[in-house]
Structure formats: structure tokens, C-alpha cells
Design a protein around this motif. Structure first.
Motif, PDB file in Angstrom:
ATOM      1  N   ARG A 272       0.790  -1.111  -0.020  1.00 54.15           N
ATOM      2  CA  ARG A 272       0.085  -0.004  -0.042  1.00 54.15           C
ATOM      3  C   ARG A 272       0.824   1.330  -0.076  1.00 54.15           C
ATOM      4  N   HIS A 273       1.907   1.065   0.750  1.00 55.81           N
ATOM      5  CA  HIS A 273       2.790   2.361   0.963  1.00 55.81           C
ATOM      6  C   HIS A 273       3.591   2.665  -0.366  1.00 55.81           C
ATOM      7  N   PHE A 274       4.243   1.858  -0.953  1.00 55.71           N
ATOM      8  CA  PHE A 274       5.107   1.840  -2.107  1.00 55.71           C
ATOM      9  C   PHE A 274       5.154   0.852  -3.205  1.00 55.71           C
ATOM     10  N   GLY A 275       4.124   0.255  -3.211  1.00 55.08           N
ATOM     11  CA  GLY A 275       3.781  -0.517  -4.271  1.00 55.08           C
ATOM     12  C   GLY A 275       4.624  -1.792  -4.549  1.00 55.08           C
ATOM     13  N   TYR A 276       4.905  -2.143  -3.321  1.00 57.59           N
ATOM     14  CA  TYR A 276       5.896  -3.461  -3.489  1.00 57.59           C
ATOM     15  C   TYR A 276       5.061  -4.706  -3.643  1.00 57.59           C
ATOM     16  N   GLU A 277       5.326  -5.637  -4.505  1.00 60.35           N
ATOM     17  CA  GLU A 277       4.905  -6.894  -4.726  1.00 60.35           C
ATOM     18  C   GLU A 277       6.112  -7.742  -5.132  1.00 60.35           C
ATOM     19  N   PRO A 278       5.873  -8.933  -4.420  1.00 59.53           N
ATOM     20  CA  PRO A 278       7.070  -9.727  -4.582  1.00 59.53           C
ATOM     21  C   PRO A 278       7.714  -9.862  -6.109  1.00 59.53           C
ATOM     22  N   LEU A 279       8.891  -9.837  -6.315  1.00 60.56           N
ATOM     23  CA  LEU A 279       9.455  -9.858  -7.550  1.00 60.56           C
ATOM     24  C   LEU A 279       9.403 -11.495  -8.193  1.00 60.56           C
ATOM     25  N   PHE A 280       9.777 -12.141  -7.303  1.00 58.40           N
ATOM     26  CA  PHE A 280       9.966 -13.695  -7.449  1.00 58.40           C
ATOM     27  C   PHE A 280       8.904 -14.465  -6.863  1.00 58.40           C
ATOM     28  N   SER A 281       8.325 -15.380  -7.601  1.00 59.74           N
ATOM     29  CA  SER A 281       7.266 -16.190  -6.847  1.00 59.74           C
ATOM     30  C   SER A 281       7.949 -17.119  -6.159  1.00 59.74           C
ATOM     31  N   TRP A 282       7.071 -17.921  -5.268  1.00 55.62           N
ATOM     32  CA  TRP A 282       7.512 -19.152  -4.531  1.00 55.62           C
ATOM     33  C   TRP A 282       7.989 -19.928  -5.280  1.00 55.62           C
ATOM     34  N   GLU A 283       7.572 -20.328  -6.354  1.00 57.24           N
ATOM     35  CA  GLU A 283       8.230 -21.393  -7.250  1.00 57.24           C
ATOM     36  C   GLU A 283       9.724 -20.868  -7.720  1.00 57.24           C
ATOM     37  N   ASP A 284       9.689 -19.778  -8.223  1.00 53.88           N
ATOM     38  CA  ASP A 284      11.057 -19.243  -8.513  1.00 53.88           C
ATOM     39  C   ASP A 284      11.843 -19.169  -7.400  1.00 53.88           C
ATOM     40  N   SER A 285      11.552 -18.831  -6.429  1.00 57.80           N
ATOM     41  CA  SER A 285      12.455 -18.648  -5.115  1.00 57.80           C
ATOM     42  C   SER A 285      13.039 -19.905  -4.780  1.00 57.80           C
ATOM     43  N   ARG A 286      11.908 -21.140  -4.669  1.00 57.37           N
ATOM     44  CA  ARG A 286      12.519 -22.235  -4.241  1.00 57.37           C
ATOM     45  C   ARG A 286      13.527 -22.832  -5.459  1.00 57.37           C
ATOM     46  N   THR A 287      13.144 -22.776  -6.677  1.00 54.21           N
ATOM     47  CA  THR A 287      13.900 -23.189  -7.634  1.00 54.21           C
ATOM     48  C   THR A 287      15.454 -22.786  -7.616  1.00 54.21           C
ATOM     49  N   ARG A 288      15.381 -21.398  -7.354  1.00 53.13           N
ATOM     50  CA  ARG A 288      16.814 -20.779  -7.288  1.00 53.13           C
ATOM     51  C   ARG A 288      17.519 -21.094  -6.272  1.00 53.13           C
ATOM     52  N   THR A 289      16.682 -21.405  -5.139  1.00 55.29           N
ATOM     53  CA  THR A 289      17.642 -21.787  -3.880  1.00 55.29           C
ATOM     54  C   THR A 289      18.254 -23.232  -3.875  1.00 55.29           C
ATOM     55  N   ILE A 290      17.319 -24.055  -4.339  1.00 54.29           N
ATOM     56  CA  ILE A 290      17.543 -25.455  -4.873  1.00 54.29           C
ATOM     57  C   ILE A 290      18.854 -25.572  -5.776  1.00 54.29           C
ATOM     58  N   LEU A 291      18.857 -25.035  -6.615  1.00 57.45           N
ATOM     59  CA  LEU A 291      19.951 -24.908  -7.494  1.00 57.45           C
ATOM     60  C   LEU A 291      21.332 -24.574  -6.581  1.00 57.45           C
ATOM     61  N   TRP A 292      21.162 -23.207  -5.884  1.00 58.53           N
ATOM     62  CA  TRP A 292      22.275 -22.921  -4.970  1.00 58.53           C
ATOM     63  C   TRP A 292      22.651 -23.858  -4.160  1.00 58.53           C
ATOM     64  N   VAL A 293      21.706 -24.485  -3.389  1.00 58.97           N
ATOM     65  CA  VAL A 293      22.212 -25.623  -2.324  1.00 58.97           C
ATOM     66  C   VAL A 293      22.839 -26.707  -2.893  1.00 58.97           C
ATOM     67  N   GLN A 294      22.488 -27.252  -4.047  1.00 61.33           N
ATOM     68  CA  GLN A 294      23.075 -28.190  -4.937  1.00 61.33           C
ATOM     69  C   GLN A 294      24.589 -27.560  -5.133  1.00 61.33           C
ATOM     70  N   ALA A 295      24.691 -26.483  -5.693  1.00 58.13           N
ATOM     71  CA  ALA A 295      25.892 -26.183  -6.116  1.00 58.13           C
ATOM     72  C   ALA A 295      26.913 -25.865  -4.962  1.00 58.13           C
ATOM     73  N   ALA A 296      26.311 -25.100  -3.707  1.00 59.78           N
ATOM     74  CA  ALA A 296      27.190 -24.927  -2.814  1.00 59.78           C
ATOM     75  C   ALA A 296      27.465 -26.388  -1.916  1.00 59.78           C
ATOM     76  N   GLY A 297      26.618 -27.337  -1.990  1.00 54.57           N
ATOM     77  CA  GLY A 297      26.954 -28.472  -1.097  1.00 54.57           C
ATOM     78  C   GLY A 297      27.894 -29.502  -1.911  1.00 54.57           C
ATOM     79  N   SER A 298      27.858 -29.139  -3.136  1.00 55.36           N
ATOM     80  CA  SER A 298      29.101 -30.052  -4.051  1.00 55.36           C
ATOM     81  C   SER A 298      30.338 -29.643  -3.711  1.00 55.36           C
ATOM     82  N   PHE A 299      30.608 -28.432  -2.902  1.00 56.83           N
ATOM     83  CA  PHE A 299      31.973 -28.087  -2.751  1.00 56.83           C
ATOM     84  C   PHE A 299      32.368 -28.851  -1.533  1.00 56.83           C
ATOM     85  N   ALA A 300      33.745 -28.799  -1.487  1.00 58.57           N
ATOM     86  CA  ALA A 300      34.338 -29.809  -0.216  1.00 58.57           C
ATOM     87  C   ALA A 300      33.721 -29.183   0.993  1.00 58.57           C
ATOM     88  N   GLN A 301      33.536 -30.251   1.758  1.00 57.26           N
ATOM     89  CA  GLN A 301      32.956 -29.891   3.117  1.00 57.26           C
ATOM     90  C   GLN A 301      33.978 -29.618   4.001  1.00 57.26           C
TER      91      GLN A 301
END
Ligand SMILES: NC(=O)c1ccc[n+]([C@@H]2O[C@H](COP(=O)([O-])OP(=O)(O)OC[C@H]3O[C@@H](n4cnc5c(N)ncnc54)[C@H](O)[C@@H]3O)[C@@H](O)[C@H]2O)c1
Ligand SMILES: C[C@@H](CO)CCC[C@@H](C)[C@H]1CC[C@H]2[C@@H]3[C@H](O)C=C4C[C@@H](O)CC[C@]4(C)[C@H]3CC[C@]12C
Length: 440
Positions: free
Chosen positions: A411-440
Motif C-alpha cells: 500500500r505504501h510503495f507498491g511492493y509486490e514480490p518480484l519472485f514467485s514462490w516457485e522461482d524462489s524455491r528453484t533458485r535456492t535448490i540450485l544454489w544449495v546443490q552447487a554450494a553442497g558440492s564444494f568441499a565439506q
């Protein structure tokens, strides 16, 4: 190779500067109207009260806030603006930096201020916007003043995020409270008029009594009582920012401030998520439920948090009377779930399983283990830093419902989420997969 040199603006400065670049643009739709009142003022048990001499929060700037400063006309053709992002190399800060480059058409120069500069700044070298990397410390007033000088807008996201006892309470206070005070004073001294502060849901709660905050908004009444240094520091800093709204800056115009309160942020770069993933891999692909599925924990995607910062910063000038001195929860369409069930949205597709429909350990045992961890941390401190994820505070936060449902930013400044839940989820999964594949 970046050109490194000493910044000479306004007095002594140790900050180091690297020039780089990037760019491009789009503009969202806008909402209208307004409302007053910022709520959620916390009480910090055992922490000094803020200096009250500046008087109460100034909620409205009237038409003063609508006056344009040179270079602030509302058009992409107008003089380009200088933005400063403190903490611009952190988890959230990097997303804010990239979002500004993509979606602030008036951006002329972007200053990225951080104690530790990320190598990724190098990749921003090509494009129409000048990116200036400044290595500096928010606790050093002269470094902050030099970085702020000449900036039109400051997004102050630098902070010490520590709920695990890694840093001392004094250090947390110094960075989060004194650092914020330095940013405000720098704005006042140098004539910077627009300040967006990254606050936290923890300014409100969960409180020390474990009261649920169920789908609350900025006006929901809640007993905000804190003991832990981190939420205390965020509450004090937020108050400083809100009380600074309306202060006269160099040149005679009023400062316009607002605070954004993300809930638990997730997304690319989220180190705790990566740690859970690695822990699960070490345990043969299993994680064990410790928190009842019925306890809801608010989460928000980092890209949407960054977007809300960019929009708020962009609209503060035009909507100063409405937005000045206001707080906004950061929200998006991420589902309401328990902390562990939510993490499984990403860790599940990465091959982990959460064992147990109910917590495998009785709650009293978790409380005991958390207290034991705290004791061990204290005992071992002279020898080694022992800072596990589980402690009495993190257990209380994870085990107390705290979720947000609001449309105030819309209402105050027209914010609407830019990323849908599906996009947010997919992007995060891809990052976790990539980050997890580095040395532990
Ligand atoms: N992560 C979350 O879930 C969450 C939720 C709500 C609010 N926040 C707030 O968002 C902000 C960013 O958090 P984050 O999760 O990106 O943390 P982060 O630790 O990844 O980023 C913080 C950045 O601030 C920088 N910084 C720390 N101390 C500094 C100092 N003295 N001088 C200059 N720079 C300094 C760090 O180097 C880091 O790059 C913080 O203010 C935090 O309180 C975070
Ligand atoms: C009991 C454990 C069993 O699996 C789970 C412990 C999880 C905790 C480590 C995290 C639960 C909630 C998190 C916090 C929350 O998401 C909001 C935050 C606000 C922000 O300003 C800083 C980060 C944090 C405090 C975040 C930290 C990690 C948790 C306590």
C-alpha cells in the motif's frame, strides 16, 4: 585489474576503493494512499536505554518531504543518483547490490561499503553504472562519513548477525547500534537525505516469553521483550533510525528514513541452509526433526527482500510524508511452515530426508542440550570458540510461532514480490546443490 586507491573525501579515511560496473532496468507498478504509526518498539532487558533527548519519533514530514533536491527529479533523464549500500558484500547486501544495478534506472554510481569486499565485485566491471567498492568499518565514524559524502541514498544493511555466541555482546552492540548511529550522523553531516535500514523481525519477536506471533502485521500488539544481544541491538538501531526521521541534514532539508524487517531470509548465499545441507550429508542423508511441524516460522526469499529495499529506497523521496519514520515487514509468498519443514523444501530435492513426523527428542531434553551447549561455550571460551547451532536462544526462536501477514509495503510503495514462490524455491535448490558440492 581493479584500480585501488585511497579515498580522500572528507578527512582521514582508510577505506580502499575499487572501481567497477554493471546495469539495467525495469519499473514496477505503484500502489497509493497511506497510514501512520510505526509499532513494535522493543524493550531490551539489561541493555542501556537509548538517549531520548531527541524526542519522539517524527511520523510525518508533510510537504517538506516532497521537495526535490538537485538531482532528484523523477525521471530517468534526471541527474543520476549515487547509492551507498553498507554491508553490500553480505548475504542480503550482494542481492541488494545486484538488484540496484538491474532495477534502479536512476543509478549513476553504486558504492559498496563492507569490512570484507567480495571477489564477485570484479564481475560487475562492465556496464553503464560506476561501482565503487569501499573497504571500511561502520564502527569508524570517519570512514562512514567519507563513504556517505555525496550519496543521495543510503541502504544500511551492514550488521553483525550473531545468535550463536561467536561475538561478544559489546561487539554486536558496537557494530549494530554504534555503526547505525555513525550512518545516521554521516547522513546529517553530509546532507544525504534518504536512509533505508535493514532491521529484523527480531525487533518484535519472538519475545523471551515464547508468545506466538501468528500472521501478524506492523500494527499487531505484541510484547517485545529481548534479552539476547542481537535482537536488542537491532531494536535499538531501528529506533535510532526511526527517530532520526525528520532531522535536518546539511543543507537544511529533512532526513527521510524507514526500516524494513525481514523474517528469516533464505536463498542463494544462505550459509545456515548450506550448513544444514552439509550436516545432512554427513549423517548419510538424514536430518532429524526437533521442532513440531505446527510451529510456523516466517521466511522470505532474499531476492524479494532485496527488491523491497530497492523499491523503498527509490520511493522514499516521492512518498516521504507517508513512508518517513515507518517500519515494514519484508514478506512474500513463501509458505508458512516450521523452520525444518521449510528447509526441506530445498534440502528434500537435494536428496535429504527429515526423519520423524514428530520431534524425536522430548522438548525438555532439547532444552537441556541447549543449556549444556551454552555452558560448554562459556567453559571453553578461553580455549576455543564453541558455537553450535543449538543454544537456548535459537531453540526458543525455532520453537515459537512467528509469521507475518501484511500488505503495508504494497500500500505504501507498491511492493509486490518480484519472485514467485516457485522461482524462489528453484533458485535456492540450485544454489544449495552447487554450494553442497564444494568441499565439506
Ligand atoms: N539473514 C537473515 O535471516 C536476516 C533476517 C532479518 C534481518 N537481517 C539483517 O540483514 C542484514 C544483513 O544480514 P545478512 O544475513 O546478509 O548478514 P551477513 O553477515 O551475510 O552480511 C552482513 C554484512 O555486513 C558486513 N559487516 C559486518 N560488520 C561490519 C562492519 N563493522 N563494518 C562494515 N561492514 C560490516 C559483513 O562483512 C557482511 O558482509 C543485517 O543487518 C541483519 O541484521 C538478516
Ligand atoms: C533447534 C534446531 C533443530 O533443527 C534448529 C535451530 C535453527 C536455528 C539455528 C534457526 C531457527 C530460526 C533462525 C533465525 C530466524 O530465521 C530469524 C533470524 C533473524 C535474523 O535477523 C538473523 C537470523 C535469525 C536470528 C535466524 C538464525 C538461525 C535460527 C535461530
Amino acid at each position: 585489474m581493479p584500480v585501488e586507491h585511497r579515498v580522500a573525501a572528507r578527512g582521514r579515511l582508510r577505506a580502499r576503493v575499487v572501481g567497477v560496473v554493471a546495469g539495467r532496468v525495469s519499473v514496477p507498478g505503484m500502489g497509493q494512499e497511506g497510514e501512520g504509526g510505526a509499532s513494535g518498539r522493543g524493550r531490551c532487558v539489561g541493555w542501556p536505554a537509548l538517549d531520548e533527548r531527541r524526542g519522539p519519533l517524527q511520523a510525518s514530514l508533510g510537504t517538506l518531504g516532497q521537495r526535490l533536491q538537485p538531482g532528484m527529479a523523477d525521471s530517468a533523464q534526471a541527474q543520476k543518483l549515487v547509492y551507498l549500500v553498507t554491508g553490500g558484500c553480505g548475504f542480503l547486501g550482494e542481492h541488494v547490490v545486484r538488484m540496484l544495478l538491474q532495477r534502479e534506472p536512476r543509478l549513476g554510481e553504486l558504492r559498496v561499503f563492507d569490512r570484507h569486499l567480495g571477489p564477485w565485485l570484479e564481475e560487475l566491471k562492465t556496464g553503464p553504472v560506476r561501482v565503487t567498492a569501499i573497504q571500511g568499518d561502520v564502527t569508524e565514524a570517519h570512514e562512514v562519513a567519507a563513504a556517505v559524502a555525496g550519496a543521495h541514498v543510503v541502504i544500511h544493511t551492514a550488521g553483525l548477525v550473531d545468535v550463536f555466541g561467536r561475538a561478544s555482546p559489546e561487539t554486536i552492540h558496537e557494530v549494530n547500534v554504534q555503526g547505525t548511529r555513525n550512518v545516521i550522523e554521516a547522513c546529517v553531516q553530509t546532507g544525504t537525505r534518504f536512509l533505508v535500514y535493514t532491521s529484523s523481525m527480531e525487533v518484535v519477536g519472538p519475545n523471551t516469553k515464547g508468545h506466538p506471533f501468528y500472521r501478524g502485521n506492523e500494527d499487531t500488539l505484541y510484547e517485545a521483550v529481548h534479552r539476547h544481544p542481537y535482537p536488542c541491538s537491532k531494536a535499538l538501531a531501528e529506533r535510532l533510525v526511526l527517530e532520526a526521521n525528520g532531522r535536518e541534514v546539511h543543507g537544511g532539508l529533512p532526513l527521510v528514513t524507514c526500516a524494513l524487517r525481514p523474517t528469516g531470509i533464505y536463498g542463494e548465499g544462505h550459509q545456515i541452509m548450506r550448513d544444514f545441507y552439509r550436516q545432512g550429508l554427513r549423517l548419510g542423508g538424514w536430518l532429524f526433526r526437533a521442532i513440531p511441524a505446527s510451529v510456523e516460522h516466517g521466511r522470505v526469499y532474499v531476492g524479494n527482500v532485496a527488491w523491497m529495499h530497492v523499491l523503498a529506497a527509490r520511493e522514499l523521496e516521492r512518498r516521504a510524508a507517508l513512508m518517513g519514520g515507518q517500519v515494514y515487514f519484508c514478506y512474500d509468498g513463501s509458505p508458512y511452515k516450521s523452520y525444518e519443514d521449510f528447509n526441506m523444501e530445498f534440502l528434500g530435492p537435494c536428496g535429504l530426508q527429515l526423519v520423524g513426523a514428530r520431534p524425536l527428542l522430548p522438548y525438555w531434553l532439547l532444552v537441556f542440550l541447549a543449556a549444556l551447549n551454552a555452558l560448554l561455550q562459556w567453559l571453553l571460551r578461553p580455549l576455543v570458540l564453541y558455537a553450535p547451532l543449538l543454544n537456548p536462544y535459537t531453540l526458543a526462536v525455532a520453537n515459537t510461532t512467528f509469521t507475518v501477514s501484511t500488505d503495508k509495503a504494497q500500500r505504501h510503495f507498491g511492493y509486490e514480490p518480484l519472485f514467485s514462490w516457485e522461482d524462489s524455491r528453484t533458485r535456492t535448490i540450485l544454489w544449495v546443490q552447487a554450494a553442497g558440492s564444494f568441499a565439506q
